[in-house]
Design a protein around this motif. Structure first.
Motif, PDB file in Angstrom:
ATOM      1  N   LYS A  55       0.829  -1.214   0.000  1.00  0.00           N
ATOM      2  CA  LYS A  55       0.000   0.000   0.000  1.00  0.00           C
ATOM      3  C   LYS A  55       0.859   1.258   0.000  1.00  0.00           C
ATOM      4  CE  LYS A  55      -3.004  -1.673   3.276  1.00  0.00           C
ATOM      5  NZ  LYS A  55      -3.956  -1.445   4.362  1.00  0.00           N
ATOM      6  N   GLY A  56       1.950   1.243   0.777  1.00  0.00           N
ATOM      7  CA  GLY A  56       2.832   2.403   0.833  1.00  0.00           C
ATOM      8  C   GLY A  56       3.464   2.713  -0.507  1.00  0.00           C
ATOM      9  N   PHE A  57       3.787   1.686  -1.276  1.00  0.00           N
ATOM     10  CA  PHE A  57       4.351   1.887  -2.609  1.00  0.00           C
ATOM     11  C   PHE A  57       3.308   2.538  -3.519  1.00  0.00           C
ATOM     12  CE2 PHE A  57       5.574   0.625  -6.894  1.00  0.00           C
ATOM     13  CZ  PHE A  57       6.936   0.897  -6.895  1.00  0.00           C
ATOM     14  N   GLY A  62       1.302   7.566  -6.230  1.00  0.00           N
ATOM     15  CA  GLY A  62       0.297   8.616  -6.372  1.00  0.00           C
ATOM     16  C   GLY A  62       0.847   9.989  -6.046  1.00  0.00           C
ATOM     17  N   LYS A  63       1.657  10.089  -4.998  1.00  0.00           N
ATOM     18  CA  LYS A  63       2.238  11.374  -4.600  1.00  0.00           C
ATOM     19  C   LYS A  63       3.281  11.871  -5.592  1.00  0.00           C
ATOM     20  CE  LYS A  63       1.514  11.021   0.340  1.00  0.00           C
ATOM     21  NZ  LYS A  63       2.139  10.921   1.652  1.00  0.00           N
ATOM     22  N   ALA A  64       3.903  10.947  -6.303  1.00  0.00           N
ATOM     23  CA  ALA A  64       4.971  11.317  -7.237  1.00  0.00           C
ATOM     24  C   ALA A  64       4.423  11.723  -8.609  1.00  0.00           C
ATOM     25  CB  ALA A  64       5.957  10.161  -7.389  1.00  0.00           C
ATOM     26  N   GLY A  65       3.137  11.913  -8.701  1.00  0.00           N
ATOM     27  CA  GLY A  65       2.578  12.366  -9.960  1.00  0.00           C
ATOM     28  C   GLY A  65       1.623  11.389 -10.605  1.00  0.00           C
ATOM     29  N   GLY A  66       1.140  10.446  -9.829  1.00  0.00           N
ATOM     30  CA  GLY A  66       0.141   9.523 -10.342  1.00  0.00           C
ATOM     31  C   GLY A  66       0.682   8.416 -11.221  1.00  0.00           C
ATOM     32  N   TYR A  67       1.908   7.977 -10.940  1.00  0.00           N
ATOM     33  CA  TYR A  67       2.472   6.865 -11.704  1.00  0.00           C
ATOM     34  C   TYR A  67       1.684   5.594 -11.429  1.00  0.00           C
ATOM     35  CZ  TYR A  67       6.486   9.849 -12.540  1.00  0.00           C
ATOM     36  OH  TYR A  67       7.289  10.871 -12.926  1.00  0.00           O
ATOM     37  N   ALA A  68       1.575   4.748 -12.438  1.00  0.00           N
ATOM     38  CA  ALA A  68       0.894   3.465 -12.276  1.00  0.00           C
ATOM     39  C   ALA A  68       1.797   2.546 -11.450  1.00  0.00           C
ATOM     40  CB  ALA A  68       0.603   2.855 -13.637  1.00  0.00           C
ATOM     41  N   PRO A  69       1.332   2.066 -10.297  1.00  0.00           N
ATOM     42  CA  PRO A  69       2.176   1.253  -9.434  1.00  0.00           C
ATOM     43  C   PRO A  69       2.593  -0.096 -10.032  1.00  0.00           C
ATOM     44  CG  PRO A  69       0.119   1.816  -8.317  1.00  0.00           C
ATOM     45  CD  PRO A  69       0.051   2.360  -9.684  1.00  0.00           C
ATOM     46  N   ARG A  70       1.708  -0.775 -10.753  1.00  0.00           N
ATOM     47  CA  ARG A  70       2.019  -2.121 -11.245  1.00  0.00           C
ATOM     48  C   ARG A  70       3.271  -2.150 -12.130  1.00  0.00           C
ATOM     49  NH1 ARG A  70       2.389  -6.571  -9.567  1.00  0.00           N
ATOM     50  NH2 ARG A  70       0.330  -6.425  -8.731  1.00  0.00           N
ATOM     51  N   GLU A 106       5.466   3.491   6.019  1.00  0.00           N
ATOM     52  CA  GLU A 106       4.108   3.146   5.596  1.00  0.00           C
ATOM     53  C   GLU A 106       3.617   4.053   4.473  1.00  0.00           C
ATOM     54  OE1 GLU A 106       3.726   6.118   8.847  1.00  0.00           O
ATOM     55  OE2 GLU A 106       4.905   4.309   8.604  1.00  0.00           O
ATOM     56  N   GLN A 107       4.245   5.211   4.307  1.00  0.00           N
ATOM     57  CA  GLN A 107       3.889   6.132   3.226  1.00  0.00           C
ATOM     58  C   GLN A 107       4.658   5.832   1.935  1.00  0.00           C
ATOM     59  OE1 GLN A 107       1.373   8.334   3.483  1.00  0.00           O
ATOM     60  NE2 GLN A 107       1.090   7.405   5.492  1.00  0.00           N
ATOM     61  N   GLY A 108       5.598   4.882   2.002  1.00  0.00           N
ATOM     62  CA  GLY A 108       6.380   4.526   0.827  1.00  0.00           C
ATOM     63  C   GLY A 108       7.664   5.314   0.680  1.00  0.00           C
ATOM     64  N   SER A 109       8.025   6.060   1.717  1.00  0.00           N
ATOM     65  CA  SER A 109       9.273   6.824   1.686  1.00  0.00           C
ATOM     66  C   SER A 109      10.436   5.924   2.070  1.00  0.00           C
ATOM     67  CB  SER A 109       9.217   7.989   2.685  1.00  0.00           C
ATOM     68  OG  SER A 109       8.145   8.837   2.370  1.00  0.00           O
ATOM     69  N   GLY A 110      11.503   5.940   1.284  1.00  0.00           N
ATOM     70  CA  GLY A 110      12.691   5.169   1.600  1.00  0.00           C
ATOM     71  C   GLY A 110      13.324   5.669   2.888  1.00  0.00           C
TER      72      GLY A 110
END
Length: 144
Positions: A55-57, A62-70, A106-110
Protein backbone atom coordinates in the motif's frame (compact mmCIF):
# COMPACT_ATOMS: atom_id res chain seq x y z
CA UNK A 1 13.85 -23.91 -2.11
CA UNK A 2 10.51 -23.83 -3.89
CA UNK A 3 8.09 -20.98 -3.48
CA UNK A 4 4.48 -21.60 -4.38
CA UNK A 5 2.11 -18.68 -4.54
CA UNK A 6 -1.66 -18.63 -4.78
CA UNK A 7 -3.18 -17.24 -7.93
CA UNK A 8 -4.61 -13.93 -6.66
CA UNK A 9 -7.70 -12.62 -8.38
CA UNK A 10 -6.15 -9.17 -8.74
CA UNK A 11 -2.40 -8.73 -8.38
CA UNK A 12 -2.59 -5.14 -7.17
CA UNK A 13 -4.99 -5.80 -4.30
CA UNK A 14 -3.85 -3.91 -1.19
CA UNK A 15 -2.19 -5.97 1.51
CA UNK A 16 -5.12 -5.83 3.95
CA UNK A 17 -6.40 -9.33 3.11
CA UNK A 18 -3.18 -11.16 2.32
CA UNK A 19 -2.99 -14.79 3.31
CA UNK A 20 -0.70 -15.80 6.12
CA UNK A 21 2.87 -17.04 5.59
CA UNK A 22 1.66 -20.60 6.07
CA UNK A 23 -1.10 -20.18 3.49
CA UNK A 24 1.47 -18.91 0.96
CA UNK A 25 3.68 -21.97 1.55
CA UNK A 26 6.65 -19.70 2.15
CA UNK A 27 9.71 -21.25 3.60
CA UNK A 28 10.85 -17.77 4.62
CA UNK A 29 10.96 -16.58 8.25
CA UNK A 30 9.49 -13.44 9.69
CA UNK A 31 11.96 -10.59 10.18
CA UNK A 32 12.41 -8.65 13.41
CA UNK A 33 13.79 -5.13 12.93
CA UNK A 34 15.44 -3.45 15.92
CA UNK A 35 17.69 -0.47 16.69
CA UNK A 36 16.22 1.72 13.92
CA UNK A 37 16.07 5.36 14.93
CA UNK A 38 13.15 6.02 12.56
CA UNK A 39 9.70 5.66 14.13
CA UNK A 40 7.46 2.69 13.43
CA UNK A 41 10.13 0.48 11.91
CA UNK A 42 11.14 -1.57 14.97
CA UNK A 43 8.78 -4.54 14.90
CA UNK A 44 8.02 -7.90 13.33
CA UNK A 45 7.67 -8.10 9.52
CA UNK A 46 5.89 -10.96 7.76
CA UNK A 47 6.65 -12.17 4.23
CA UNK A 48 4.25 -11.15 1.48
CA UNK A 49 3.53 -12.37 -2.04
CA UNK A 50 5.93 -10.62 -4.45
CA UNK A 51 3.10 -10.06 -6.94
CA UNK A 52 1.13 -7.99 -4.42
CA UNK A 53 2.04 -4.31 -4.27
CA UNK A 54 2.56 -2.70 -0.84
CA UNK A 55 0.00 0.00 0.00
CA UNK A 56 2.83 2.40 0.83
CA UNK A 57 4.35 1.89 -2.61
CA UNK A 58 0.98 2.69 -4.20
CA UNK A 59 0.75 5.85 -2.06
CA UNK A 60 4.24 6.94 -3.10
CA UNK A 61 3.38 6.43 -6.78
CA UNK A 62 0.30 8.62 -6.37
CA UNK A 63 2.24 11.37 -4.60
CA UNK A 64 4.97 11.32 -7.24
CA UNK A 65 2.58 12.37 -9.96
CA UNK A 66 0.14 9.52 -10.34
CA UNK A 67 2.47 6.87 -11.70
CA UNK A 68 0.89 3.46 -12.28
CA UNK A 69 2.18 1.25 -9.43
CA UNK A 70 2.02 -2.12 -11.25
CA UNK A 71 4.61 -1.40 -14.00
CA UNK A 72 6.94 0.29 -11.50
CA UNK A 73 6.68 -2.55 -8.97
CA UNK A 74 7.25 -5.13 -11.69
CA UNK A 75 10.27 -3.17 -12.93
CA UNK A 76 12.05 -2.87 -9.57
CA UNK A 77 11.26 -6.30 -8.10
CA UNK A 78 12.17 -9.80 -9.24
CA UNK A 79 8.61 -11.14 -9.06
CA UNK A 80 9.97 -14.05 -7.00
CA UNK A 81 11.57 -12.46 -3.95
CA UNK A 82 9.03 -11.93 -1.17
CA UNK A 83 8.73 -8.55 0.47
CA UNK A 84 7.99 -8.09 4.17
CA UNK A 85 5.45 -5.90 5.97
CA UNK A 86 4.80 -4.88 9.58
CA UNK A 87 1.42 -4.05 11.13
CA UNK A 88 1.94 -0.33 10.55
CA UNK A 89 2.40 -0.89 6.81
CA UNK A 90 6.18 -0.30 6.70
CA UNK A 91 7.79 -2.68 4.25
CA UNK A 92 11.11 -4.24 3.25
CA UNK A 93 11.81 -5.27 -0.33
CA UNK A 94 14.64 -6.05 -2.72
CA UNK A 95 15.13 -3.55 -5.55
CA UNK A 96 16.72 -5.47 -8.42
CA UNK A 97 17.55 -2.26 -10.32
CA UNK A 98 20.04 -1.03 -7.71
CA UNK A 99 20.74 -4.43 -6.06
CA UNK A 100 19.80 -3.13 -2.60
CA UNK A 101 17.29 -4.12 0.05
CA UNK A 102 15.12 -1.18 1.12
CA UNK A 103 13.07 -0.37 4.21
CA UNK A 104 10.26 2.05 3.42
CA UNK A 105 7.84 3.82 5.74
CA UNK A 106 4.11 3.15 5.60
CA UNK A 107 3.89 6.13 3.23
CA UNK A 108 6.38 4.53 0.83
CA UNK A 109 9.27 6.82 1.69
CA UNK A 110 12.69 5.17 1.60
CA UNK A 111 14.24 5.12 5.07
CA UNK A 112 17.20 2.69 4.92
CA UNK A 113 18.99 0.54 2.39
CA UNK A 114 21.57 -2.26 2.42
CA UNK A 115 23.51 -3.94 -0.37
CA UNK A 116 22.65 -7.45 -1.46
CA UNK A 117 24.34 -10.02 0.77
CA UNK A 118 24.15 -12.86 -1.71
CA UNK A 119 20.62 -13.90 -0.73
CA UNK A 120 17.55 -12.83 -2.71
CA UNK A 121 15.06 -14.27 -0.24
CA UNK A 122 16.17 -12.53 2.96
CA UNK A 123 17.62 -9.09 3.64
CA UNK A 124 20.98 -8.75 5.41
CA UNK A 125 20.96 -8.64 9.21
CA UNK A 126 23.31 -5.65 9.29
CA UNK A 127 25.04 -3.21 6.94
CA UNK A 128 22.02 -0.92 6.75
CA UNK A 129 22.40 2.84 6.27
CA UNK A 130 20.21 5.88 5.84
CA UNK A 131 19.70 7.26 2.36
CA UNK A 132 22.39 9.84 3.13
CA UNK A 133 24.91 7.08 3.94
CA UNK A 134 24.78 7.35 7.74
CA UNK A 135 25.13 4.15 9.73
CA UNK A 136 24.21 5.71 13.09
CA UNK A 137 20.62 4.78 13.94
CA UNK A 138 20.48 2.11 11.23
CA UNK A 139 18.53 -1.04 12.02
CA UNK A 140 19.61 -4.58 12.73
CA UNK A 141 17.58 -7.60 11.71
CA UNK A 142 16.99 -11.07 13.03
CA UNK A 143 14.84 -13.89 11.77
CA UNK A 144 11.93 -15.43 13.70
Amino acid sequence: MVLSWPNPAVDSTPTQSLPSRKQLDLNVPNIRVSHASARGLNSLYSPRDPKTIPKGFMRACGKAGGYAPRPLWDDITTGVTPWFENKQGCFIYFNCNDAHWWIDSEQGSGMYLAPLNGCLLLPPTDGWMTLTGERAGAPKMSFD
